[in-house]
Design a protein around this motif. Structure first.
Motif, PDB file in Angstrom:
ATOM      1  N   LEU A 285       0.824  -1.197   0.000  1.00 54.52           N
ATOM      2  CA  LEU A 285       0.000   0.000   0.000  1.00 54.52           C
ATOM      3  C   LEU A 285       0.864   1.255   0.000  1.00 54.52           C
ATOM      4  O   LEU A 285       1.880   1.326   0.699  1.00 54.52           O
ATOM      5  N   SER A 286       0.438   2.240  -0.739  1.00 52.82           N
ATOM      6  CA  SER A 286       1.056   3.556  -0.605  1.00 52.82           C
ATOM      7  C   SER A 286       0.809   4.066   0.813  1.00 52.82           C
ATOM      8  O   SER A 286      -0.265   3.860   1.378  1.00 52.82           O
ATOM      9  N   PRO A 287       1.782   4.769   1.412  1.00 50.10           N
ATOM     10  CA  PRO A 287       1.520   5.378   2.721  1.00 50.10           C
ATOM     11  C   PRO A 287       0.445   6.450   2.654  1.00 50.10           C
ATOM     12  O   PRO A 287      -0.079   6.865   3.690  1.00 50.10           O
ATOM     13  N   PHE A 288       0.081   6.885   1.434  1.00 48.19           N
ATOM     14  CA  PHE A 288      -0.992   7.861   1.260  1.00 48.19           C
ATOM     15  C   PHE A 288      -2.293   7.191   0.842  1.00 48.19           C
ATOM     16  O   PHE A 288      -3.247   7.873   0.448  1.00 48.19           O
ATOM     17  N   ASP A 289      -2.365   5.867   0.924  1.00 51.04           N
ATOM     18  CA  ASP A 289      -3.596   5.149   0.610  1.00 51.04           C
ATOM     19  C   ASP A 289      -4.661   5.513   1.639  1.00 51.04           C
ATOM     20  O   ASP A 289      -4.392   5.603   2.834  1.00 51.04           O
ATOM     21  N   SER A 290      -5.895   5.687   1.192  1.00 55.66           N
ATOM     22  CA  SER A 290      -6.965   6.084   2.110  1.00 55.66           C
ATOM     23  C   SER A 290      -7.307   5.009   3.126  1.00 55.66           C
ATOM     24  O   SER A 290      -8.003   5.296   4.105  1.00 55.66           O
TER      25      SER A 290
END
Length: 405
Positions: A285-290
């Motif tokens: 997951l991106s660390p900016f994933d919701s």
């Protein structure tokens, strides 16, 4: 809001709440490949933008995590075709479905009022930007006259500041990018006539945004709902009774003490209508994933402490520059700091949660996630540099090799 309206309509275990959240975010159950990237955007309601690119930029990692190997052309078409999305301030700088334009009228009014008070940047710069766009059509900041004054990246020119202020106030909109450059256009020209209005009053905007956040989260506290589109707790409290969200009780989610209102849980009725079932996605997951951008919520739901260390000095980093959480079996099992060296994906630091016995069970999912990510970005080899615990370096390297890395 009446006292009766806050009485829980259902009791959920912590595991049930976790699965509701995963399904709402499109990470549990069969992916809707027909709807594609646009479907992911509509479901989430907001996809955060960020300039950091390791495997790919964050806005590309979001649909990848849900749909698998999504090509950049599909992402670009979904976000910046000029037909389906626009950029605006939501959770942060985000791509938003075009139909959400009216919902941010309250924020545009706020920015217009602030600009009138501050009278910055100069009115002449703003008028020049708008005149150029009227006469010449959509333009980047460079085409408008230059984005910078020649100093650091934040040293914007009057032209760039004018374009951004016009964007915030709603006179200008971004529905396209060229490369990574915003293309500014007049909102009246780029937003369909049926959507290009500020007719909704503040309360209606807030009500609809809180309802949308509730649907995207599945089950959430008042603080969670506020964080999704960066509203205040007071704004959420003022409309929540009219959103259609229903109060629920989640085991282990504190509702006592001074902050009880912030921690009371609310659920989307549609989410409660059927139990969440289906295949769990194994992915990075991106660390900016919701799913994980709200750190307190991530800790509450997954027991997982995650911080972005990109802006932490190198010697002080614990896990790495752009650590990506590992999602597998509906849980966050660890994280990895990836990099690319030519056609090699490098796992600079793969760190697993819990003790060694628990961590060993996450080795295979980590290897699967790394192998899939490598294929997606065109890497033919994977190198593991470091693991925590250190004893898992050999098992992870062997698992990656078995999967073709």
């Amino acid at each position: 809001m009446t006292a009766a309206s806050t009485q829980p309509t259902a009791e959920l275990s912590a595991d049930e709440a976790r699965r509701l959240a995963l399904r709402a975010q499109g990470l549990l159950g069969a992916p809707d490949r027909k709807a594609g990237v646009r479907g992911v955007l509509r479901r989430l309601g907001a996809v955060q933008l960020d300039t950091i690119s390791v495997l790919a930029r964050s806005h590309e990692l979001l649909p990848y995590a849900r749909l698998g190997a999504v090509g950049r052309p599909a992402v670009e078409a979904a976000y910046w075709s000029g037909e389906a999305a626009f950029e605006y301030w939501s959770h942060a700088a985000c791509v938003l479905p075009l139909e959400e334009w009216p919902l941010f009228a309250f924020r545009r009014r706020h920015y217009r009022a602030r600009a009138a008070r501050e009278q910055e940047p100069p009115a002449a710069a703003r008028e020049k930007v708008l005149a150029r766009l009227r006469a010449e059509g959509p333009l980047t900041a460079t085409e408008l006259g230059g984005a910078k004054n020649g100093g650091p990246w934040w040293d914007w020119s009057d032209t760039k500041r004018a374009a951004e202020r016009a964007l915030a106030s709603g006179e200008v909109v971004v529905t396209r990018r060229r490369g990574w450059k915003r293309v500014y256009d007049l909102a009246e020209r780029a937003i369909p006539a049926g959507l290009c209005h500020d007719d909704l009053d503040d309360a209606d905007c807030l009500r609809r945004l809180v309802a949308q956040a509730g649907a995207a989260l599945g089950v959430a506290t008042q603080a969670d709902l506020a964080d999704y589109h960066r509203l205040t707790g007071a704004q959420v409290a003022s409309v929540i009774a009219d959103t259609g969200l229903v109060p629920v009780e989640v085991a282990g989610w504190s509702t006592a003490g001074r902050d009880a209102g912030r921690h009371r849980a609310w659920a989307d009725p549609a989410a409660l209508a059927s139990p969440p079932r289906g295949r769990h996605r194994t992915t990075l997951l991106s660390p900016f994933d919701s799913l994980v951008w709200d750190r307190p919520r991530t800790e509450r739901i997954f027991g997982f402490v995650h911080r972005l260390e990109a802006y932490v000095p190198g010697p002080k980093r614990i896990y790495g520059y752009f650590t990506m959480p590992l999602l597998a079996g509906g849980r966050l099992l660890g994280r990895v700091d990836p990099a690319r060296e030519g056609r090699t994906l490098v796992a600079r630091h793969a760190a697993f949660e819990g003790g060694e016995a628990r961590a060993r069970k996450a080795v295979e999912p980590m290897a699967e996630a790394l192998a899939e990510a490598a294929r997606w970005v065109g890497c033919s080899a994977i190198r593991v540099e470091r693991t925590t615990p250190a004893a898992l370096h050999a098992p992870l390297t062997a698992a990656v090799a078995r999967l073709g890395g």
